[in-house]
Design an enzyme around this catalytic site. Structure first.
Site, short mmCIF file in Angstrom:
data_model
loop_
_atom_site.label_atom_id
_atom_site.label_comp_id
_atom_site.label_asym_id
_atom_site.label_seq_id
_atom_site.Cartn_x
_atom_site.Cartn_y
_atom_site.Cartn_z
CG PHE A 109 -28.34 4.47 -45.62
CD1 PHE A 109 -28.76 3.37 -46.37
CD2 PHE A 109 -27.95 4.28 -44.31
CE1 PHE A 109 -28.77 2.11 -45.80
CE2 PHE A 109 -27.96 3.01 -43.75
CZ PHE A 109 -28.36 1.92 -44.49
CG ASP A 136 -22.51 7.73 -46.37
OD1 ASP A 136 -21.79 6.82 -46.84
OD2 ASP A 136 -23.37 7.54 -45.49
CE1 TYR A 192 -22.48 -2.46 -44.38
CE2 TYR A 192 -21.11 -1.79 -42.54
CZ TYR A 192 -22.27 -1.67 -43.27
OH TYR A 192 -23.21 -0.76 -42.89
CE LYS A 193 -23.71 -0.54 -47.74
NZ LYS A 193 -23.88 0.67 -46.95
NE ARG A 213 -28.74 -2.19 -52.41
CZ ARG A 213 -28.25 -1.65 -51.31
NH1 ARG A 213 -28.20 -0.34 -51.15
NH2 ARG A 213 -27.82 -2.42 -50.32
#
Ligand SMILES: *Cc1c(COP(=O)(O)O)cnc(C)c1O
Length: 336
Positions: free
Chosen positions: A57, A134, A159-160, A308
């Site tokens: 990322f 991560d 927040y995922k 995605r």
């Protein structure tokens, strides 16, 4: 005052496979990644390389570029197969006596590939390096066993799959045995031994306190707390089972109803190696994503041509997924 530790311990127990006293909630993933990576390379002074992969990322790569420039280190880049992810063999080729730290994602943010954390961690340790994982795309959706895997450091967002909402704070894990020897670079009053002493100099607090910097983001923690209640009720094993069923549903649907329109499924076919999201590739996906947003169907677009689909198992139904895929099919047909 207690919330960063209490919520951290709950995240650890329910989603990270980690004992209490090793996890805090604070800052953002970016900031915690900086704090831990910077602490790790300082502890491994004398070693001048950090291993990272070119498909990680952006924030992870950018933070490490900054630390490398600041500390005179060299980044050793692994180039993974973009449809899969980093393998232990690729890590074995680049780690050695110069490696201070290895920073990788447990689940690749585009392809959804699940890295072999225990094998890669063991390889890094054999070379004398530290590892920082991560967990943004794995916490709350895949079983994670940080303590059993011997992981040194980890960060992730809430927040995922922890459904905290945009801007909800991040978490950081530091293996107990390392806590006394790591010094993080953003010394603030909340990390001090006696927070309200307001004394002249900084003395780090004990254990995970020393990894805090400023005032805890209390409001952002509240949705996370409620999501953890749901995770506790369902259990990560059942959540993973639904996640696998949801991603398999997308793959099968795409194969039977989107292949004729030229769509490819990017990522691992083996559900064991696939995380909680699926990326569908097609040259028109940037346009299609914009059109879907207009219709209230909200997937992500990931460069260069990926749509995605992030499937949070506790809040996503199969009927919703099917309605979204139907919308993708309609938008693609309108363009073909
Ligand atoms: C979402 C995500 C981040 C986000 O970082 P923030 O500082 O919370 O914006 C970082 N790393 C990975 C792998 C991600 O998927």
């Amino acid at each position: 005052m207690d919330a960063p530790f209490a919520l951290g311990d709950r995240i650890a127990a329910l989603t990270l496979g980690a004992a209490a006293g090793q996890t805090i909630v604070a800052d953002s993933t970016t900031v915690l990644l900086y704090k831990l990576a910077r602490a790790a390379v300082t502890l491994r002074e004398g070693r001048d390389e950090v291993v990272v992969d070119s498909d990680n990322f952006p924030t992870d790569r950018f933070v490490l570029e900054g630390i490398a420039a600041e500390r005179g280190l060299t980044l050793r880049w692994i180039t993974p197969d973009p449809a899969l992810g980093v393998t232990p063999e690729q890590v074995a080729e680049v780690v050695g006596e110069r490696t201070a730290l290895v920073v990788l994602s447990h689940v690749a943010y585009r392809s959804g590939y699940v890295a072999d954390v225990p094998a890669i961690t063991a390889l890094a340790h054999r070379a004398g390096a530290l590892v920082l994982w991560d967990l943004c795309h794995s916490a709350g959706v895949l079983p994670v066993s940080l303590d059993a895997w011997g992981v040194d450091l980890a960060v992730g967002c809430t927040y995922k799959y922890l459904n905290g909402g945009p801007g909800a704070p991040a978490f950081a894990y530091v293996r107990e045995g390392l806590q006394g020897s790591l010094t993080q670079p953003i010394q603030g009053w909340m990390g001090a031994a006696d927070v309200f002493a307001m004394g002249p100099g900084y003395r780090p607090g004990p254990g995970m306190r020393s990894f805090l910097s400023g005032t805890p983001p209390i409001v952002g923690m509240l949705p996370v707390r409620d999501m953890l209640d749901l995770i506790e009720e369902a259990g990560v094993v059942a959540i993973r089972a639904k996640s696998v069923a949801l991603t398999a549903f997308v793959v099968e649907w795409a194969e039977s109803r989107l292949f004729d329109l030229g769509v490819r499924v990017v990522g691992p076919r083996d559900p064991e190696r696939r995380g909680g999201h699926v990326t569908l590739a097609h040259p028109a996906m940037r346009d299609v994503t914009a059109a879907l947003w207009e219709r209230g169907v909200i997937p992500d677009f990931r460069f260069p041509d990926g749509l995605r689909i992030g499937l949070s198992p506790l809040s996503t139904t199969f009927a919703e997924v099917e309605a979204g895929l139907e919308a993708v099919r309609e938008e693609l047909r309108a363009r073909s």
